[in-house]
Design an enzyme around this catalytic site. Structure first.
Site, short mmCIF file in Angstrom:
data_model
loop_
_atom_site.label_atom_id
_atom_site.label_comp_id
_atom_site.label_asym_id
_atom_site.label_seq_id
_atom_site.Cartn_x
_atom_site.Cartn_y
_atom_site.Cartn_z
N CYS A 102 -2.83 24.86 7.71
CA CYS A 102 -2.21 24.51 6.43
C CYS A 102 -2.86 25.42 5.39
CB CYS A 102 -2.49 23.04 6.12
SG CYS A 102 -2.02 22.56 4.45
N CYS A 216 2.98 29.42 3.56
CA CYS A 216 2.91 27.98 3.83
C CYS A 216 3.44 27.82 5.25
CB CYS A 216 3.80 27.22 2.84
SG CYS A 216 4.11 25.50 3.31
N HIS A 218 4.92 25.58 6.69
CA HIS A 218 6.25 24.96 6.83
C HIS A 218 7.37 26.01 6.79
CE1 HIS A 218 4.33 21.06 6.12
NE2 HIS A 218 5.48 20.49 6.39
N1 DGL Z 1 2.15 23.52 5.26
C1 DGL Z 1 1.25 23.47 4.16
C2 DGL Z 1 0.74 24.86 3.82
O1 DGL Z 1 0.66 25.72 4.69
C3 DGL Z 1 1.75 22.75 2.92
C4 DGL Z 1 2.51 21.46 3.12
C5 DGL Z 1 2.25 20.40 2.05
O2 DGL Z 1 2.54 20.64 0.88
O3 DGL Z 1 1.73 19.36 2.43
O4 DGL Z 1 0.35 25.12 2.71
#
Ligand code: DGL
Length: 302
Positions: A102, A216, A218
């Site tokens: 993350c 990110c 996601h």
């Molecule tokens: N997937 C997370 C990242 O790489 C962010 C997701 C969230 O906002 O919880 O920053």
């Protein structure tokens, strides 16, 4: 993936998809798993590379869905939360390594002196300089959460690259939500992404971008749709593979065993987890004690 705690205790609890806790009856034995840590389903884009490169490694995916989303929270609060979770995980499963899959958590704990890091963390973070070097047109978009883009090291890196390139940082929590929704079976409308982007770039600028940094975890889930939004982009920079390589270099010598490797997903809240059970199964992770036991039984029979 959002919900309430499986317990109201201040200490974090890790539950499986059926609400049972990670520490009651489920154990990796003397084997030390690699923890893949994320707020939601974003870490699956990193897990994919780890599974390919290290098929024999025991993995525990931990989603802090109780605290999801991270991206709208201040880095200092995230760093405190992550320290609490990592300390508990170290006690519970004595991991070989914790992959911080993350970017938001990763940059939050990168600040000097963060107590979450104990030398066992491998952190993903947006490679701003590398992305800028890849770009020929010097037109770069950086997609990340606002918490990541507010991090001082990331800000400094962007400011430095802006001296010789057009760099558009786009903070979007909505995109994180869209990725979660897509993995839960929903459909993402490309026009919604285009609308989000149009708040930051003119149409002409958008069509001139040749490099998109997916800052990110996601966002690789949305790359199909994003390709339509940035039709001229040739470089899609996703640091996940490098994180997997770094992990491989760190633990290679410890991964060989004859049994099938253990794969388990745990959560800080049971609420909302069930709708994701198929996603985790499809990505190779057992989500309940039963599926874990069945998995182990199959291993014994082999
Ligand atoms: N997937 C997370 C990242 O790489 C962010 C997701 C969230 O906002 O919880 O920053």
């Amino acid at each position: 993936m959002d919900g309430s705690a499986c317990s109201s205790l201040a200490l974090p609890q890790f539950c499986l998809g059926d609400g049972s806790s990670l520490d009651s009856g489920v154990s990796f034995g003397s084997r030390r798993p690699v923890v893949i840590f994320e707020s939601g389903v974003g870490g699956l884009t990193v897990a994919k590379h780890i599974l390919k490169l290290m098929p024999n490694t025991d993995l525990l995916y931990v989603a802090d869905n109780l605290w999801f989303p991270y991206g709208s929270k201040p880095g200092s609060a995230i760093a405190r939360r992550v320290k609490l979770l990592f300390d508990e995980l170290r006690l519970l499963v004595n991991p070989q390594a914790i992959v911080v899959a993350c970017n938001t958590a990763s940059v939050a704990i990168s600040n000097a002196g963060s107590a979450a890091e104990k030398g066992d963390c491998i952190r993903i973070s947006p490679p701003v300089v590398e992305a800028a070097h890849l770009s020929l047109s010097k037109k770069i978009v950086i997609l990340a959460t606002s918490s990541t883009l507010e991090n001082s090291a990331i800000k400094d890196a962007i400011a430095a690259e802006r001296q010789h390139a057009a760099v558009w940082p786009i903070a979007s929590q909505i995109m994180v939500g869209l990725a979660e929704m897509k993995l839960a079976g929903g459909q993402v409308e490309v026009y919604k992404l285009a609308e989000l982007v149009s708040k930051h770039l003119s149409d002409e600028e958008r069509k001139s971008v040749d490099t998109v940094l997916l800052g990110c975890t996601h966002f690789p889930h949305l790359v199909e749709e994003l390709r339509q939004v940035f039709p001229a982009a040739l470089n899609w920079v996703d640091p996940a593979y490098h994180v997997a390589l770094e992990l491989q270099a760190r633990i290679e010598h410890q991964t060989s065993h004859t049994e099938r490797p253990a794969r388990l997903a745990a959560f800080t809240s049971v609420e909302g987890v069930r709708e994701y059970s198929q996603v985790f199964l499809d990505n190779g992770f057992n989500q309940t004690k039963l599926s874990y036991k069945q998995h182990r039984a199959m291993v014994m029979m082999e």
